[in-house]
Design an enzyme around this catalytic site. Structure first.
Site, PDB file in Angstrom:
ATOM      1  N   ARG A  30     -75.999  30.757 -96.768  1.00 47.03           N
ATOM      2  CA  ARG A  30     -76.278  30.367 -95.382  1.00 47.03           C
ATOM      3  C   ARG A  30     -75.411  31.192 -94.432  1.00 47.03           C
ATOM      4  O   ARG A  30     -75.847  31.615 -93.375  1.00 47.03           O
ATOM      5  CB  ARG A  30     -76.030  28.867 -95.136  1.00 47.03           C
ATOM      6  CG  ARG A  30     -76.062  28.526 -93.650  1.00 47.03           C
ATOM      7  CD  ARG A  30     -76.173  27.037 -93.319  1.00 47.03           C
ATOM      8  NE  ARG A  30     -75.482  26.160 -94.222  1.00 47.03           N
ATOM      9  CZ  ARG A  30     -74.153  25.959 -94.226  1.00 47.03           C
ATOM     10  NH1 ARG A  30     -73.372  26.558 -93.355  1.00 47.03           N
ATOM     11  NH2 ARG A  30     -73.620  25.148 -95.109  1.00 47.03           N
ATOM     12  N   TYR A  54     -93.484  31.454 -73.323  1.00 44.35           N
ATOM     13  CA  TYR A  54     -94.136  30.989 -74.543  1.00 44.35           C
ATOM     14  C   TYR A  54     -94.125  29.454 -74.554  1.00 44.35           C
ATOM     15  O   TYR A  54     -93.112  28.840 -74.205  1.00 44.35           O
ATOM     16  CB  TYR A  54     -93.384  31.555 -75.750  1.00 44.35           C
ATOM     17  CG  TYR A  54     -93.887  31.041 -77.066  1.00 44.35           C
ATOM     18  CD1 TYR A  54     -95.117  31.430 -77.556  1.00 44.35           C
ATOM     19  CD2 TYR A  54     -93.119  30.154 -77.815  1.00 44.35           C
ATOM     20  CE1 TYR A  54     -95.587  30.945 -78.759  1.00 44.35           C
ATOM     21  CE2 TYR A  54     -93.576  29.666 -79.021  1.00 44.35           C
ATOM     22  CZ  TYR A  54     -94.815  30.059 -79.496  1.00 44.35           C
ATOM     23  OH  TYR A  54     -95.272  29.570 -80.687  1.00 44.35           O
ATOM     24  N   ASP A  58     -87.205  37.833 -73.976  1.00 47.05           N
ATOM     25  CA  ASP A  58     -88.049  37.660 -75.156  1.00 47.05           C
ATOM     26  C   ASP A  58     -88.975  38.880 -75.217  1.00 47.05           C
ATOM     27  O   ASP A  58     -89.849  39.054 -74.377  1.00 47.05           O
ATOM     28  CB  ASP A  58     -88.843  36.349 -75.025  1.00 47.05           C
ATOM     29  CG  ASP A  58     -89.693  36.050 -76.259  1.00 47.05           C
ATOM     30  OD1 ASP A  58     -90.071  37.004 -76.973  1.00 47.05           O
ATOM     31  OD2 ASP A  58     -90.007  34.871 -76.497  1.00 47.05           O
ATOM     32  N   LYS A  88     -94.210  37.891 -85.410  1.00 46.47           N
ATOM     33  CA  LYS A  88     -95.254  38.681 -84.779  1.00 46.47           C
ATOM     34  C   LYS A  88     -95.112  40.166 -85.179  1.00 46.47           C
ATOM     35  O   LYS A  88     -95.269  40.482 -86.337  1.00 46.47           O
ATOM     36  CB  LYS A  88     -95.213  38.471 -83.270  1.00 46.47           C
ATOM     37  CG  LYS A  88     -95.008  36.999 -82.841  1.00 46.47           C
ATOM     38  CD  LYS A  88     -96.150  36.087 -83.259  1.00 46.47           C
ATOM     39  CE  LYS A  88     -95.810  34.596 -83.112  1.00 46.47           C
ATOM     40  NZ  LYS A  88     -95.256  34.192 -81.827  1.00 46.47           N
TER      41      LYS A  88
HETATM   42  C1  LIG Z   1     -94.471  33.064 -81.324  1.00 49.40           C
HETATM   43  C2  LIG Z   1     -93.544  33.251 -80.193  1.00 49.40           C
HETATM   44  C3  LIG Z   1     -92.311  32.579 -80.132  1.00 49.40           C
HETATM   45  C4  LIG Z   1     -91.885  31.562 -81.160  1.00 49.40           C
HETATM   46  O1  LIG Z   1     -91.713  32.135 -82.416  1.00 49.40           O
HETATM   47  P1  LIG Z   1     -91.916  31.344 -83.800  1.00 49.40           P
HETATM   48  O2  LIG Z   1     -91.521  32.357 -84.804  1.00 49.40           O
HETATM   49  O3  LIG Z   1     -93.357  30.934 -83.874  1.00 49.40           O
HETATM   50  O4  LIG Z   1     -91.014  30.146 -83.762  1.00 49.40           O
HETATM   51  C5  LIG Z   1     -91.477  32.858 -79.057  1.00 49.40           C
HETATM   52  N1  LIG Z   1     -91.839  33.714 -78.088  1.00 49.40           N
HETATM   53  C6  LIG Z   1     -93.023  34.349 -78.110  1.00 49.40           C
HETATM   54  C7  LIG Z   1     -93.374  35.288 -77.004  1.00 49.40           C
HETATM   55  C8  LIG Z   1     -93.914  34.154 -79.149  1.00 49.40           C
HETATM   56  O5  LIG Z   1     -95.099  34.782 -79.156  1.00 49.40           O
END
Ligand SMILES: *Cc1c(COP(=O)(O)O)cnc(C)c1O
Length: 413
Positions: A65, A117, A188, A213
């Site tokens: 961890r 998001y 982000d 993503k």
């Molecule tokens: C999918 C997404 C998140 C969250 O990510 P997870 O891996 O699904 O928890 C945050 N910001 C954006 C822009 C996203 O597309």
């Protein structure tokens, strides 16, 4: 773990890499195994590591961890690609957001762009408040930032491009005001990936990704990461990564690292595909408007040229279809290569209707104020061939809009 003489390894404390993106994507954090010579790192599933004496571990690891070889290597690669000294991996993009928000003291204030998001919005409004952290949302952060800052404001949260309307924020403009007040800026960068945009180069203090993503890129890992330069952030966030424990598995780190090695190739193809589709949509009479930062018609095209690699638009776009929500649904059911699904950034192309899917939780009035109308379709371009994808979009448009008109005219449906 890393042989000291490895030629391409970027030391974790070197913010300006000498090598270019593709070279770093393939080699950063990817040492050859010093005993077997294996070119690809082993998956290190061990949760614990032997010690020679009390408090004297054999190598640099104790308990996975806290740290393990696969996560370390992945973090090195992300740091190199985001021009950061440090990177940390988490069990999801959402866990990354939660860990950063939990670094704030009770009573702190955050300013966020309005169309963040959905999960980030949910955390800000339903979880952060319970820890005494208040978030103010702003639809036009560059204009309003100065007046929204309070003495207790600690963080500004930006998503650029925004989801699903692809509007952009000038990171430098916001960061220069924030820094005058000693406030950190988080960006982000999920929608563009580090190949298209490096927010730290434009003044951001922390860049976050849903690795789920583009970075992983194969729709088979849920993971997140954050990258930054300040040693104080490294100390605080590393402590919280271990203390909160929202960490990814060694196997997921290995998979995401494998995905990251082709990010430059995938991001280029996705942009090429999105550009071709955006132009075709813009020329179609069945389309009301197209949101794509790569188009000249995009309201903040100048920001894209300044902030994105070669002014690239990335692989995401959205558009309003003629014929309302029913046409949007018909469109998504008539594509043959695009799959109707949530998520984005994978090798396979996806379509969805945000108003009824990813953004259904937001009240209609609020949604439409942010440009998320019922007839909006969001497209995530994968790496299939651009002719096939563009043809697929065009035939689905015909069926969804023109085909529906003809059948209505015949009185058949
Ligand atoms: C999918 C997404 C998140 C969250 O990510 P997870 O891996 O699904 O928890 C945050 N910001 C954006 C822009 C996203 O597309």
């Amino acid at each position: 773990m890393t042989p000291p003489d490895h030629p391409i390894e970027t030391p974790p404390r070197a913010p300006s890499p000498v090598h270019k993106f593709g070279t770093l994507a393939v080699h950063a954090g990817a040492p050859h195994d010093p005993t077997t010579g294996a070119v690809i790192e082993a998956i290190s599933l061990s949760t614990t590591f032997a010690q020679n004496g009390v408090g004297k571990p054999v190598g640099q690891y104790e308990y996975s961890r806290s740290a393990n070889p696969n996560r370390d290597n992945f973090e090195r690669a992300v740091a190199a690609l985001e021009h950061a000294r440090y990177a940390l991996a988490f069990s999801s993009g959402s866990a990354t957001t939660a860990t950063i928000l939990q670094s704030l003291a009770a009573g702190s204030h955050v300013v966020s762009i309005s169309d963040v998001y959905g999960g980030t919005h949910r955390y800000f409004t339903k979880v952060a408040l319970a820890h005494g952290v208040h978030v103010t949302f702003s639809p036009s952060i560059e204009v309003e930032i100065e007046e929204l800052i309070r003495p207790e404001t600690k963080l500004i949260w930006i998503e650029t491009p925004s989801n699903p309307t692809l509007s952009l924020v000038d990171i430098r403009a916001v960061a220069s005001i924030a820094h005058k007040h000693g406030i950190l800026v988080v960006v982000d960068n999920t929608f563009l990936s580090p190949y298209v945009q490096n927010p730290l180069d434009h003044g951001a203090d922390i860049v976050v990704h849903s690795v789920t993503k583009y970075i992983n890129g194969h729709s088979d890992v849920v993971m997140g990461c954050a990258a930054f330069n300040a040693p104080e952030l490294a100390e605080r966030l590393t402590f919280l990564q271990n203390a909160i424990g929202a960490v990814p598995s060694a196997f997921d780190c290995w998979l995401a690292h494998r995905g990251l090695k082709t990010l430059h190739l995938r991001a280029r193809e996705a942009t090429k595909n999105a550009t071709s589709i955006a132009h075709a949509l813009e020329a179609s009479p069945h389309v009301i408007s197209v949101n794509y930062p790569g188009l000249k018609s995009h309201a903040q095209r100048a920001v894209a040229i300044k902030q994105h690699r070669d002014g690239m638009g990335g692989g995401m776009l959205s558009f309003r279809i003629q014929g309302g929500h029913e046409a949007a649904e018909r469109f998504c059911q008539n594509t043959k290569i695009f799959t109707l699904a949530e998520s984005l950034g994978g090798v396979e192309s996806l379509v969805e209707v945000p108003g009824a899917m990813t953004h259904a939780g937001i009240p209609k009035e609020q949604r439409e104020a942010a440009g998320v109308f019922d007839d909006l379709v969001r497209v995530s371009c994968g790496v299939e061939d651009y002719e096939d994808l563009t043809n697929d979009v065009m035939q689905a448009l015909e069926k969804a809009v023109a085909g529906a008109k003809i059948s209505n005219g015949n009185g058949s449906i």
